[in-house]
Write a protein that holds these residues in place. Structure first.
Motif, PDB file in Angstrom:
ATOM      1  N   TYR A   1      60.381  50.425  56.758  1.00 22.74           N
ATOM      2  CA  TYR A   1      59.915  51.696  55.991  1.00 22.74           C
ATOM      3  C   TYR A   1      58.651  50.636  55.819  1.00 22.74           C
ATOM      4  CZ  TYR A   1      60.245  56.078  52.984  1.00 22.74           C
ATOM      5  OH  TYR A   1      59.695  56.939  52.624  1.00 22.74           O
ATOM      6  N   GLU A   2      57.762  50.209  56.761  1.00 23.66           N
ATOM      7  CA  GLU A   2      56.757  49.460  56.437  1.00 23.66           C
ATOM      8  C   GLU A   2      55.723  50.228  57.210  1.00 23.66           C
ATOM      9  OE1 GLU A   2      56.469  47.642  54.169  1.00 23.66           O
ATOM     10  OE2 GLU A   2      58.492  47.649  53.806  1.00 23.66           O
ATOM     11  N   PRO A   3      54.438  50.448  56.585  1.00 20.68           N
ATOM     12  CA  PRO A   3      52.840  50.970  57.491  1.00 20.68           C
ATOM     13  C   PRO A   3      53.380  50.436  58.703  1.00 20.68           C
ATOM     14  CG  PRO A   3      52.659  51.149  55.100  1.00 20.68           C
ATOM     15  CD  PRO A   3      54.323  49.139  55.632  1.00 20.68           C
ATOM     16  N   GLY A   4      53.360  51.282  60.179  1.00 14.59           N
ATOM     17  CA  GLY A   4      52.894  51.002  60.343  1.00 14.59           C
ATOM     18  C   GLY A   4      53.949  50.200  62.266  1.00 14.59           C
ATOM     19  N   GLU A   5      54.961  50.421  61.561  1.00 13.42           N
ATOM     20  CA  GLU A   5      56.363  49.597  61.626  1.00 13.42           C
ATOM     21  C   GLU A   5      57.210  50.636  62.835  1.00 13.42           C
ATOM     22  OE1 GLU A   5      57.820  46.181  60.239  1.00 13.42           O
ATOM     23  OE2 GLU A   5      56.164  45.037  59.839  1.00 13.42           O
ATOM     24  N   GLU A   6      58.051  51.439  63.659  1.00 18.55           N
ATOM     25  CA  GLU A   6      58.900  51.567  64.453  1.00 18.55           C
ATOM     26  C   GLU A   6      59.752  51.310  64.705  1.00 18.55           C
ATOM     27  OE1 GLU A   6      56.148  54.015  66.791  1.00 18.55           O
ATOM     28  OE2 GLU A   6      54.591  54.483  66.129  1.00 18.55           O
ATOM     29  N   TRP A   7      60.242  49.875  64.727  1.00 18.93           N
ATOM     30  CA  TRP A   7      61.692  49.530  64.778  1.00 18.93           C
ATOM     31  C   TRP A   7      62.974  49.595  64.441  1.00 18.93           C
ATOM     32  CZ3 TRP A   7      63.869  46.935  61.761  1.00 18.93           C
ATOM     33  CH2 TRP A   7      63.019  46.151  60.651  1.00 18.93           C
ATOM     34  N   PHE A   8      63.551  49.990  64.975  1.00 22.80           N
ATOM     35  CA  PHE A   8      65.646  49.913  64.302  1.00 22.80           C
ATOM     36  C   PHE A   8      65.895  49.125  64.738  1.00 22.80           C
ATOM     37  CE2 PHE A   8      63.546  54.456  65.970  1.00 22.80           C
ATOM     38  CZ  PHE A   8      64.174  54.892  64.642  1.00 22.80           C
ATOM     39  N   TRP A   9      66.998  48.704  63.831  1.00 23.51           N
ATOM     40  CA  TRP A   9      67.676  47.354  63.545  1.00 23.51           C
ATOM     41  C   TRP A   9      69.364  48.004  63.851  1.00 23.51           C
ATOM     42  CZ3 TRP A   9      67.957  43.328  65.229  1.00 23.51           C
ATOM     43  CH2 TRP A   9      69.334  41.949  65.020  1.00 23.51           C
ATOM     44  N   ASP A  10      69.839  47.773  64.427  1.00 20.81           N
ATOM     45  CA  ASP A  10      71.478  48.600  64.532  1.00 20.81           C
ATOM     46  C   ASP A  10      72.562  47.016  63.918  1.00 20.81           C
ATOM     47  OD1 ASP A  10      74.029  48.805  65.046  1.00 20.81           O
ATOM     48  OD2 ASP A  10      73.590  49.708  67.006  1.00 20.81           O
ATOM     49  N   TYR A  11      72.925  47.129  62.596  1.00 19.93           N
ATOM     50  CA  TYR A  11      73.195  45.731  62.042  1.00 19.93           C
ATOM     51  C   TYR A  11      74.794  46.085  62.713  1.00 19.93           C
ATOM     52  CZ  TYR A  11      70.577  46.110  57.611  1.00 19.93           C
ATOM     53  OH  TYR A  11      69.998  46.005  56.702  1.00 19.93           O
ATOM     54  N   SER A  12      75.559  46.863  63.562  1.00 14.64           N
ATOM     55  CA  SER A  12      77.064  47.091  63.923  1.00 14.64           C
ATOM     56  C   SER A  12      77.034  45.618  65.342  1.00 14.64           C
ATOM     57  CB  SER A  12      77.348  47.966  64.507  1.00 14.64           C
ATOM     58  OG  SER A  12      76.615  48.934  65.385  1.00 14.64           O
ATOM     59  N   THR A  13      75.835  45.738  66.040  1.00 10.12           N
ATOM     60  CA  THR A  13      75.309  45.172  67.487  1.00 10.12           C
ATOM     61  C   THR A  13      74.426  43.920  67.110  1.00 10.12           C
ATOM     62  OG1 THR A  13      73.700  46.379  68.337  1.00 10.12           O
ATOM     63  CG2 THR A  13      76.116  47.007  68.887  1.00 10.12           C
ATOM     64  N   ASP A  14      73.544  43.735  66.217  1.00  9.32           N
ATOM     65  CA  ASP A  14      72.524  42.742  65.682  1.00  9.32           C
ATOM     66  C   ASP A  14      71.371  43.320  67.022  1.00  9.32           C
ATOM     67  OD1 ASP A  14      73.574  42.040  63.387  1.00  9.32           O
ATOM     68  OD2 ASP A  14      74.676  40.221  64.301  1.00  9.32           O
ATOM     69  N   GLU A  15      70.956  44.496  67.422  1.00  7.25           N
ATOM     70  CA  GLU A  15      70.167  44.397  68.438  1.00  7.25           C
ATOM     71  C   GLU A  15      68.907  45.429  67.695  1.00  7.25           C
ATOM     72  OE1 GLU A  15      71.300  45.432  72.533  1.00  7.25           O
ATOM     73  OE2 GLU A  15      73.108  46.161  70.802  1.00  7.25           O
ATOM     74  N   LEU A  16      68.071  44.826  68.176  1.00  3.11           N
ATOM     75  CA  LEU A  16      66.777  45.563  67.687  1.00  3.11           C
ATOM     76  C   LEU A  16      65.682  46.406  68.512  1.00  3.11           C
ATOM     77  CD1 LEU A  16      63.831  45.213  65.993  1.00  3.11           C
ATOM     78  CD2 LEU A  16      62.944  43.665  67.566  1.00  3.11           C
TER      79      LEU A  16
END
Length: 117
Positions: A66-81
């Motif tokens: 939720y930072e300006p200019g960032e579009e990445w997702f993190w999956d807590y269940s698999t520890d994947e970016l």
């Protein structure tokens, strides 16, 4: 991403900052937005780690920065970016004029020494 689609792109974020830090008078380093329900929580470097606590309480595994200019997702269940994902309801970040760490007026002078690693 996970087999079950935990993303609801129509749900707006819960606010401009970590709702739990706002309720308790705390502060955050960076913000994460739940892709399922829009809950905005603070990152794991923040003192309270509310985004991870939200995952543990709800089972909602995906967050988006939720930072300006960032579009990445993190999956807590698999520890994947994931470098990108579906568009979520606006706004896609906290206001650009909101400081990081934030919010203004609640960040202690020694904030860097209080970050979790």
């Amino acid at each position: 991403m996970t087999d079950v689609n935990p993303i609801d792109p129509s749900v707006p974020p819960s606010g401009a900052g970590c709702v739990d830090c706002d309720a308790s008078g705390g502060w955050w380093f960076h913000l994460r937005r739940c892709a399922s329900c829009g809950h905005v929580g603070c990152c794991d470097s923040s003192p309270a780690q509310h985004a991870t606590a939200h995952y543990k309480a709800t089972g909602h595994p995906l967050v988006r920065s939720y930072e300006p200019g960032e579009e990445w997702f993190w999956d807590y269940s698999t520890d994947e970016l994931y470098e990108s994902g579906p568009e979520l309801a606006p706004p896609v970040s906290h206001p650009a004029e909101q400081p990081t760490p934030g919010p203004a007026g609640r960040v202690p002078a020694d904030w860097a020494s209080l970050l979790r690693r």
